[in-house]
Design a protein around this motif. Structure first.
Motif, PDB file in Angstrom:
ATOM      1  N   ILE A  99      50.056  44.817  37.175  1.00 29.83           N
ATOM      2  CA  ILE A  99      51.491  44.882  36.818  1.00 29.83           C
ATOM      3  C   ILE A  99      51.724  45.401  35.399  1.00 29.83           C
ATOM      4  CG2 ILE A  99      52.120  43.068  38.436  1.00 29.83           C
ATOM      5  CD1 ILE A  99      52.228  41.147  36.096  1.00 29.83           C
ATOM      6  N   LEU A 124      56.584  52.100  42.137  1.00 23.60           N
ATOM      7  CA  LEU A 124      56.917  50.671  42.159  1.00 23.60           C
ATOM      8  C   LEU A 124      56.670  50.049  43.528  1.00 23.60           C
ATOM      9  CD1 LEU A 124      60.243  50.334  40.143  1.00 23.60           C
ATOM     10  CD2 LEU A 124      57.896  49.936  39.398  1.00 23.60           C
ATOM     11  N   THR A 141      50.702  44.034  45.077  1.00 23.03           N
ATOM     12  CA  THR A 141      50.839  42.735  44.423  1.00 23.03           C
ATOM     13  C   THR A 141      51.119  41.653  45.457  1.00 23.03           C
ATOM     14  OG1 THR A 141      51.745  43.827  42.484  1.00 23.03           O
ATOM     15  CG2 THR A 141      52.054  41.456  42.628  1.00 23.03           C
ATOM     16  N   ARG A 142      52.000  41.977  46.364  1.00 22.13           N
ATOM     17  CA  ARG A 142      52.348  41.000  47.394  1.00 22.13           C
ATOM     18  C   ARG A 142      51.131  40.658  48.266  1.00 22.13           C
ATOM     19  NH1 ARG A 142      58.208  40.282  49.205  1.00 22.13           N
ATOM     20  NH2 ARG A 142      58.036  39.785  47.013  1.00 22.13           N
ATOM     21  N   LEU A 146      52.025  34.055  35.523  1.00 17.39           N
ATOM     22  CA  LEU A 146      50.603  34.232  35.812  1.00 17.39           C
ATOM     23  C   LEU A 146      49.751  33.473  34.797  1.00 17.39           C
ATOM     24  CD1 LEU A 146      50.458  37.998  36.797  1.00 17.39           C
ATOM     25  CD2 LEU A 146      50.033  36.031  38.276  1.00 17.39           C
ATOM     26  N   PHE A 191      56.653  51.797  31.071  1.00 19.56           N
ATOM     27  CA  PHE A 191      57.298  51.626  32.372  1.00 19.56           C
ATOM     28  C   PHE A 191      58.007  52.891  32.843  1.00 19.56           C
ATOM     29  CE2 PHE A 191      57.066  47.042  31.367  1.00 19.56           C
ATOM     30  CZ  PHE A 191      56.505  46.608  32.552  1.00 19.56           C
ATOM     31  N   PHE A 240      58.656  41.980  34.505  1.00 16.05           N
ATOM     32  CA  PHE A 240      57.204  41.914  34.366  1.00 16.05           C
ATOM     33  C   PHE A 240      56.790  40.920  33.283  1.00 16.05           C
ATOM     34  CE2 PHE A 240      57.299  45.629  37.004  1.00 16.05           C
ATOM     35  CZ  PHE A 240      56.125  45.544  37.706  1.00 16.05           C
ATOM     36  N   THR A 287      56.944  37.664  34.944  1.00 14.05           N
ATOM     37  CA  THR A 287      55.826  37.549  35.891  1.00 14.05           C
ATOM     38  C   THR A 287      54.542  37.208  35.154  1.00 14.05           C
ATOM     39  OG1 THR A 287      56.855  39.225  37.267  1.00 14.05           O
ATOM     40  CG2 THR A 287      54.544  38.745  37.711  1.00 14.05           C
ATOM     41  N   ARG A 288      54.344  37.878  34.040  1.00 15.53           N
ATOM     42  CA  ARG A 288      53.132  37.631  33.246  1.00 15.53           C
ATOM     43  C   ARG A 288      53.094  36.187  32.731  1.00 15.53           C
ATOM     44  NH1 ARG A 288      50.057  42.344  30.672  1.00 15.53           N
ATOM     45  NH2 ARG A 288      50.035  42.593  32.913  1.00 15.53           N
ATOM     46  N   ARG A 342      52.961  49.614  44.078  1.00 16.57           N
ATOM     47  CA  ARG A 342      52.402  48.555  43.246  1.00 16.57           C
ATOM     48  C   ARG A 342      52.854  47.170  43.705  1.00 16.57           C
ATOM     49  NH1 ARG A 342      54.624  50.745  37.795  1.00 16.57           N
ATOM     50  NH2 ARG A 342      54.049  48.727  36.980  1.00 16.57           N
ATOM     51  N   PHE A 343      54.111  47.062  44.083  1.00 16.31           N
ATOM     52  CA  PHE A 343      54.600  45.756  44.511  1.00 16.31           C
ATOM     53  C   PHE A 343      54.031  45.355  45.866  1.00 16.31           C
ATOM     54  CE2 PHE A 343      57.518  46.312  41.052  1.00 16.31           C
ATOM     55  CZ  PHE A 343      57.735  45.018  40.613  1.00 16.31           C
ATOM     56  N   ILE A 401      59.300  39.397  42.369  1.00 17.99           N
ATOM     57  CA  ILE A 401      58.895  40.802  42.432  1.00 17.99           C
ATOM     58  C   ILE A 401      59.545  41.540  43.606  1.00 17.99           C
ATOM     59  CG2 ILE A 401      56.728  40.396  41.255  1.00 17.99           C
ATOM     60  CD1 ILE A 401      55.337  40.546  43.935  1.00 17.99           C
ATOM     61  N   ASP A 429      56.490  35.454  43.724  1.00 16.76           N
ATOM     62  CA  ASP A 429      56.772  36.180  44.962  1.00 16.76           C
ATOM     63  C   ASP A 429      58.259  36.479  45.089  1.00 16.76           C
ATOM     64  OD1 ASP A 429      56.724  35.925  48.355  1.00 16.76           O
ATOM     65  OD2 ASP A 429      55.267  37.139  47.308  1.00 16.76           O
ATOM     66  N   LEU A 446      62.730  46.291  34.618  1.00 14.09           N
ATOM     67  CA  LEU A 446      61.295  46.153  34.907  1.00 14.09           C
ATOM     68  C   LEU A 446      60.571  45.385  33.813  1.00 14.09           C
ATOM     69  CD1 LEU A 446      60.167  49.615  36.295  1.00 14.09           C
ATOM     70  CD2 LEU A 446      60.765  47.549  37.542  1.00 14.09           C
TER      71      LEU A 446
END
Lengths: 114, 114
Positions: free
Chosen positions: A114, A71, A78-79, B82, B14, B75, B78-79, A74-75, B114, B111, B71
């Motif tokens: 993600i 995690l 992503t950042r 996006l 996950f 996510f 987040t998706r 990956r984060f 996450i 931002d 998670l």
């Protein structure tokens, strides 16, 4: 030393809820509040060696979770992507299609990530 | 039923690496490959009830991890963000500052998320 501390604190943010309450407390006191092993030992009514073992096991658990789920890695990535896309968008002054496409490409990369 | 299956499959994506290999195998056979309990039992040389218990424990572990780390929930959100930002950017034809600001606001929200 600072680098290790920072990593443990970040891992704790991700995986802390998977640890026992005692492990979380010990990590918080040691890494966030900067208590010594002896102070934590007094507070928890266990030996100094007991605190040391508790911290080591908790740290190892965090590293093990990261090895399995990645995690933090990956984060972090992503950042980085997000930082880039924000810079790009901030830079758009006109209908610059090329830049917008660049931003879109990064956003799609985040989506795959993600 | 389909909804539950989809959720378990997503949770497995996950948190799968946190389960035992046997639990992962059973979940894959049952949810991805659509094997029956009896087929899995034969393949694993354990009882049908044993497979049932294995699956139940694995599913409960996945739900427990999600309750602790959220998670899937994070996510999914987040998706959604996006998707919105991509739609917005696709819609920019000129130097439309308002839309770009809207996109930036969403990216900042990601931002924070996450």
């Amino acid at each position: 030393m600072i680098e290790k501390t920072e990593k443990i604190i970040m891992l704790k943010d991700f995986y802390g809820p998977l640890l026992t309450q005692k492990q979380q407390d010990a990590l918080n006191l040691y890494y966030e509040d900067d208590w010594s092993l002896s102070e934590i030992a007094d507070s928890m009514a266990i030996s100094r060696q007991g605190v040391y073992d508790l911290l080591k096991r908790a740290e190892q658990a965090l590293l093990d979770y990261e090895q399995r789920l990645c995690l933090l890695e990956r984060f972090s990535l992503t950042r980085e992507h997000l930082d880039k896309v924000i810079m790009l968008l901030n830079d758009i002054k006109s209908a610059d299609r090329q830049k917008i496409e660049g931003a879109l490409e990064i956003i799609r990369a985040i989506d795959d990530l993600i």
